[in-house]
Design a protein around this motif. Structure first.
Motif, PDB file in Angstrom:
ATOM      1  N   GLY A  72       0.841  -1.203   0.000  1.00 60.67           N
ATOM      2  CA  GLY A  72       0.000   0.000   0.000  1.00 60.67           C
ATOM      3  C   GLY A  72       0.869   1.244   0.000  1.00 60.67           C
ATOM      4  O   GLY A  72       2.019   1.212   0.454  1.00 60.67           O
ATOM      5  N   ASP A  73       0.262   2.326  -0.498  1.00 63.62           N
ATOM      6  CA  ASP A  73       1.036   3.511  -0.820  1.00 63.62           C
ATOM      7  C   ASP A  73       1.795   4.170   0.315  1.00 63.62           C
ATOM      8  O   ASP A  73       2.878   4.687   0.131  1.00 63.62           O
ATOM      9  CB  ASP A  73       0.119   4.546  -1.469  1.00 63.62           C
ATOM     10  CG  ASP A  73       0.230   4.437  -2.970  1.00 63.62           C
ATOM     11  OD1 ASP A  73      -0.652   4.942  -3.673  1.00 63.62           O
ATOM     12  OD2 ASP A  73       1.227   3.812  -3.435  1.00 63.62           O
ATOM     13  N   SER A  74       1.197   4.206   1.497  1.00 60.71           N
ATOM     14  CA  SER A  74       1.891   4.973   2.538  1.00 60.71           C
ATOM     15  C   SER A  74       2.658   4.062   3.498  1.00 60.71           C
ATOM     16  O   SER A  74       3.044   4.472   4.580  1.00 60.71           O
ATOM     17  CB  SER A  74       0.869   5.817   3.300  1.00 60.71           C
ATOM     18  OG  SER A  74      -0.149   4.938   3.740  1.00 60.71           O
ATOM     19  N   PHE A  75       2.851   2.828   3.061  1.00 65.61           N
ATOM     20  CA  PHE A  75       3.542   1.904   3.963  1.00 65.61           C
ATOM     21  C   PHE A  75       4.980   2.323   4.245  1.00 65.61           C
ATOM     22  O   PHE A  75       5.658   2.868   3.389  1.00 65.61           O
ATOM     23  CB  PHE A  75       3.538   0.494   3.364  1.00 65.61           C
ATOM     24  CG  PHE A  75       2.665  -0.440   4.146  1.00 65.61           C
ATOM     25  CD1 PHE A  75       3.215  -1.234   5.142  1.00 65.61           C
ATOM     26  CD2 PHE A  75       1.315  -0.499   3.916  1.00 65.61           C
ATOM     27  CE1 PHE A  75       2.413  -2.079   5.885  1.00 65.61           C
ATOM     28  CE2 PHE A  75       0.505  -1.345   4.643  1.00 65.61           C
ATOM     29  CZ  PHE A  75       1.052  -2.138   5.636  1.00 65.61           C
ATOM     30  N   LYS A  76       5.411   2.049   5.490  1.00 66.74           N
ATOM     31  CA  LYS A  76       6.806   2.322   5.849  1.00 66.74           C
ATOM     32  C   LYS A  76       7.538   1.003   6.052  1.00 66.74           C
ATOM     33  O   LYS A  76       6.924   0.006   6.426  1.00 66.74           O
ATOM     34  CB  LYS A  76       6.858   3.122   7.159  1.00 66.74           C
ATOM     35  CG  LYS A  76       6.351   4.542   7.029  1.00 66.74           C
ATOM     36  CD  LYS A  76       6.815   5.385   8.206  1.00 66.74           C
ATOM     37  CE  LYS A  76       6.100   5.034   9.496  1.00 66.74           C
ATOM     38  NZ  LYS A  76       4.789   5.652   9.653  1.00 66.74           N
ATOM     39  N   LEU A  77       8.819   1.074   5.816  1.00 69.56           N
ATOM     40  CA  LEU A  77       9.667  -0.065   6.133  1.00 69.56           C
ATOM     41  C   LEU A  77      10.495   0.358   7.334  1.00 69.56           C
ATOM     42  O   LEU A  77      11.119   1.421   7.320  1.00 69.56           O
ATOM     43  CB  LEU A  77      10.586  -0.390   4.957  1.00 69.56           C
ATOM     44  CG  LEU A  77      11.597  -1.513   5.203  1.00 69.56           C
ATOM     45  CD1 LEU A  77      10.905  -2.855   5.362  1.00 69.56           C
ATOM     46  CD2 LEU A  77      12.595  -1.593   4.051  1.00 69.56           C
ATOM     47  N   ALA A  78      10.483  -0.441   8.384  1.00 70.91           N
ATOM     48  CA  ALA A  78      11.310  -0.106   9.547  1.00 70.91           C
ATOM     49  C   ALA A  78      12.283  -1.255   9.772  1.00 70.91           C
ATOM     50  O   ALA A  78      11.973  -2.416   9.487  1.00 70.91           O
ATOM     51  CB  ALA A  78      10.439   0.104  10.775  1.00 70.91           C
ATOM     52  N   ILE A  79      13.446  -0.894  10.254  1.00 71.81           N
ATOM     53  CA  ILE A  79      14.454  -1.933  10.423  1.00 71.81           C
ATOM     54  C   ILE A  79      15.081  -1.820  11.797  1.00 71.81           C
ATOM     55  O   ILE A  79      15.431  -0.735  12.243  1.00 71.81           O
ATOM     56  CB  ILE A  79      15.494  -1.839   9.290  1.00 71.81           C
ATOM     57  CG1 ILE A  79      16.573  -2.879   9.452  1.00 71.81           C
ATOM     58  CG2 ILE A  79      16.121  -0.486   9.216  1.00 71.81           C
ATOM     59  CD1 ILE A  79      17.371  -3.043   8.161  1.00 71.81           C
ATOM     60  N   GLU A  80      15.146  -2.922  12.460  1.00 71.44           N
ATOM     61  CA  GLU A  80      15.743  -2.916  13.800  1.00 71.44           C
ATOM     62  C   GLU A  80      16.961  -3.822  13.808  1.00 71.44           C
ATOM     63  O   GLU A  80      17.193  -4.594  12.878  1.00 71.44           O
ATOM     64  CB  GLU A  80      14.733  -3.401  14.832  1.00 71.44           C
ATOM     65  CG  GLU A  80      14.446  -4.881  14.685  1.00 71.44           C
ATOM     66  CD  GLU A  80      13.653  -5.452  15.867  1.00 71.44           C
ATOM     67  OE1 GLU A  80      13.669  -6.656  16.033  1.00 71.44           O
ATOM     68  OE2 GLU A  80      13.043  -4.672  16.608  1.00 71.44           O
ATOM     69  N   THR A  81      17.707  -3.720  14.893  1.00 74.66           N
ATOM     70  CA  THR A  81      18.899  -4.544  15.021  1.00 74.66           C
ATOM     71  C   THR A  81      18.602  -5.709  15.941  1.00 74.66           C
ATOM     72  O   THR A  81      18.033  -5.513  17.001  1.00 74.66           O
ATOM     73  CB  THR A  81      20.038  -3.712  15.633  1.00 74.66           C
ATOM     74  OG1 THR A  81      20.196  -2.548  14.834  1.00 74.66           O
ATOM     75  CG2 THR A  81      21.324  -4.493  15.654  1.00 74.66           C
TER      76      THR A  81
END
Ligand code: ADP
Ligand code: MG
Length: 457
Positions: A72-81
Motif C-alpha cells: 500500500g502507498d503509505s507503507f513504511k519499512l522499519a528496520i531494527e537490530t
C-alpha cells in the motif's frame, strides 16, 4: 489477501534479489528477517546496527517502493537490530520511529576499549577501528565483510581472505575486527599476528619442546587474525602446522581472517590444500582508492587532527598520491610537519613545492614519453616495445612500460593494451602484477625502475 510479515518480506526480497548484484544481496539482505506487519509498517531486523544503517542507506530507495507496491502507498519499512542472533522486538516497542531513529536507538553505547583485551600474539592498535576506516568503492566490499565478521565471528564468512597492494588498509581492517570483537564480546579471545610471527613462535616452540602448548594456544582462540599471510610462502612446516590450526578452528566454528598482498593461488609455494581451505569462505580484494575516496580519506585524517586545510590543497595531494593510503598519509604528514616547523600556513603553493618535489606532477607526462624512456633504458626501439613479439627481453620491457603507464598515469588497462599491439586487459594486468612482484623481490630491479621514474619526472 492477508499476508504475514514473513510472506510479505519474502516477496519483496524476491524482487530485490534480481535487481541487485549477487554479493550485495547475499551480504546485506539475505541475513534480514521479517518481524512484524502492522497497519502501516513492515518491520524487519538486521544482524547489526551497521547492517541496518547500510540497508537503509544503500537499499532504502529500492526497498521502499517495493514495500509500497505490495502493501500500500503509505507503507513504511522499519528496520531494527537483532540484539543477538535471533531475538526480536515487537513492533509496538518503537511506534512510528523512522529507520534512522531505530538504528540510532539500537546503536550500542560506545564503551571504552578494555585496556587489556584478551589477545594472543601481537597487540591490537586501538587507533585502528572500523569507525575510522574510510569506505569507498575500492574497499567497500572488503569492509562490509569485515564488519559482518566482527559483528558475528565464525558465523558467516569463514575464513575471510583479503588481498591487495601495500598500504591499502589490510592491517587496519584486521586490527579493527580485533578491536570490535574485544569491545563487544570481551569473553572471546582474539589472536592477531603476522604469519611470520606464527612461524617464529612455532620454531621457538619446537626448539623448546613446547609444541603441545603452542598448539593449545592457537587452536583455542575464538578469532584468529593473520596478517601478511604471503609470508607463508614456501615454509612447509609452518604451513603444515597452520593447516591443522586452521582445521581445528574452522571445525569449532571459530573465525579466521587472513590478509595478504596477493591472492592465495598467487602465493608461491602455498600448498594446494591451504589454497582450497581459503576458498571455503570469501576471498576478496582491496583495490587502490579512486580520487573520490582519496579525498574522503584526506578530509577524515585532517578532521581527526582537527586541522583546517584548504580543499585545494587536499585535492592537490589526492590527485598526486594515487598508489596507496599510506602514501596519502605520508604526504599529509610531511606538509603538517613542514608547516608547523616553519610556521607557514599550508597553501596550495606550499603543497605544490613540498609534495610536488617528491611526487612531481604527472599531468604533463605522456604515455609516449614513458614508452620512449623505457625503450631507451632497455636498449630497444619504441616499435619493438609495441610489437607483438614475445621474446623475453622485449616482453619484460613492455611489462615495465605498462606498469609505469598504469602507476604514473592511471591509464585504463584496456587503453594500455591497445597501445601495445591490442593486448587484452587481463594480459596487461598479468604483466603489471609480475612487475610489482619483481619490484618487491629484487632490489636491483627496484633501483632501475626508481631511476626511470625519476627521469620521467
Ligand atoms: P596494508 O596493511 O594494506 O599495507 P595499512 O592497513 O597498514 O595497509 O594502511 C596504511 C595506513 O593507511 C594506515 O595508517 C591505515 O590506518 C591507513 N588507511 C588505509 N586505508 C584506510 C582507510 N580506508 N581509511 C582510513 N585509513 C586508512
Ligand atoms: Mg599490512
Amino acid at each position: 489477501m492477508e499476508l504475514t510479515a514473513q510472506e510479505a518480506w519474502a516477496k519483496i526480497l524476491e524482487s530485490a534479489r534480481v535487481r541487485l548484484p549477487g554479493h550485495s544481496f547475499h551480504t546485506w539482505l539475505a541475513p534480514t528477517r521479517a518481524i512484524a506487519l502492522s497497519e502501516d509498517t513492515l518491520l524487519i531486523s538486521a544482524p547489526s546496527h551497521f547492517a541496518a544503517e547500510w540497508i537503509e542507506d544503500k537499499y532504502g530507495e529500492l526497498l521502499v517502493p517495493l514495500v509500497r507496491r505490495l502493501l500500500g502507498d503509505s507503507f513504511k519499512l522499519a528496520i531494527e537490530t537483532r540484539a543477538d542472533g535471533d531475538s526480536t522486538q515487537p513492533l509496538d516497542a518503537m511506534p512510528g520511529a523512522g529507520l534512522a531513529e531505530i538504528a540510532e536507538r539500537e546503536r550500542p553505547e560506545p564503551s571504552p576499549l578494555p585496556t587489556v583485551a584478551r589477545t594472543v600474539g601481537g597487540e591490537l592498535n586501538p587507533q585502528l577501528t572500523l569507525e575510522r576506516f574510510v569506505v569507498g568503492r575500492s574497499n567497500e566490499f572488503a569492509f562490509a565483510l569485515c564488519q559482518a565478521v566482527a559483528d558475528a565471528p565464525g558465523r558467516h564468512y569463514n575464513p575471510l581472505f583479503i588481498h591487495g597492494g601495500v598500504g591499502l588498509g589490510k592491517t587496519h581492517l584486521l586490527h579493527a575486527i580485533g578491536n570490535h570483537v574485544a569491545r563487544t564480546c570481551p569473553a572471546l579471545t582474539v589472536a592477531y599476528l603476522t604469519s611470520e610471527q606464527f612461524t617464529n613462535a612455532l620454531i621457538a616452540a619446537i626448539r623448546n619442546r613446547r609444541t603441545a602448548q603452542f598448539q593449545a594456544r592457537y587452536r583455542s582462540v575464538d578469532v584468529l587474525l593473520v596478517d601478511d599471510a604471503h609470508f607463508l610462502a614456501g615454509k612447509h612446516s609452518t604451513q603444515e602446522e597452520f593447516f591443522h590450526t586452521f582445521n581445528a578452528l574452522h571445525d569449532a566454528r571459530k573465525q579466521v581472517v587472513l590478509v595478504s598482498d596477493r591472492a592465495p593461488q598467487q602465493i608461491p609455494g602455498l600448498e594446494e590444500r591451504l589454497i582450497s581451505r581459503f576458498a571455503w569462505g570469501v576471498v576478496t580484494e582491496i583495490a587502490r582508492p579512486d580520487l573520490e575516496t582519496r579525498m574522503a580519506i584526506l578530509q577524515r585524517k585532517a578532521e581527526e587532527q582537527q586541522l583546517e586545510i584548504d580543499e585545494q590543497v587536499l585535492l592537490f595531494i589526492a590527485e598526486r598520491c594515487r598508489s596507496s593510503v599510506r602514501e596519502l598519509e605520508g604526504a599529509l604528514i610531511k606538509l603538517l610537519a613542514f608547516s608547523s616547523l616553519s610556521k607557514q600556513s599550508i597553501t596550495p603553493e606550499l603543497a605544490r613545492s613540498l609534495v610536488g618535489s617528491t611526487l612531481a606532477p604527472h599531468r604533463d607526462l605522456s604515455a609516449d614519453e614513458i614508452d620512449q624512456s623505457v625503450a631507451e633504458s632497455f636498449g630497444l626501439t619504441v616499435d619493438q616495445l609495441r610489437s607483438k613479439s614475445r621474446q623475453r627481453q622485449l616482453a619484460h620491457a613492455r611489462a615495465v612500460a605498462m606498469y609505469l603507464e598504469r602507476s604514473l598515469l592511471d591509464l585504463p588497462y584496456t587503453q594500455i593494451g591497445q597501445r601495445f599491439g591490442g593486448r587484452d586487459h587481463s594480459t596487461v594486468i598479468h604483466s603489471i602484477q609480475k612487475v610489482e612482484r619483481q619490484l618487491e623481490d629484487d632490489p636491483g630491479f627496484r633501483t632501475q625502475i626508481d631511476a626511470l621514474r625519476t627521469r620521467l619526472r
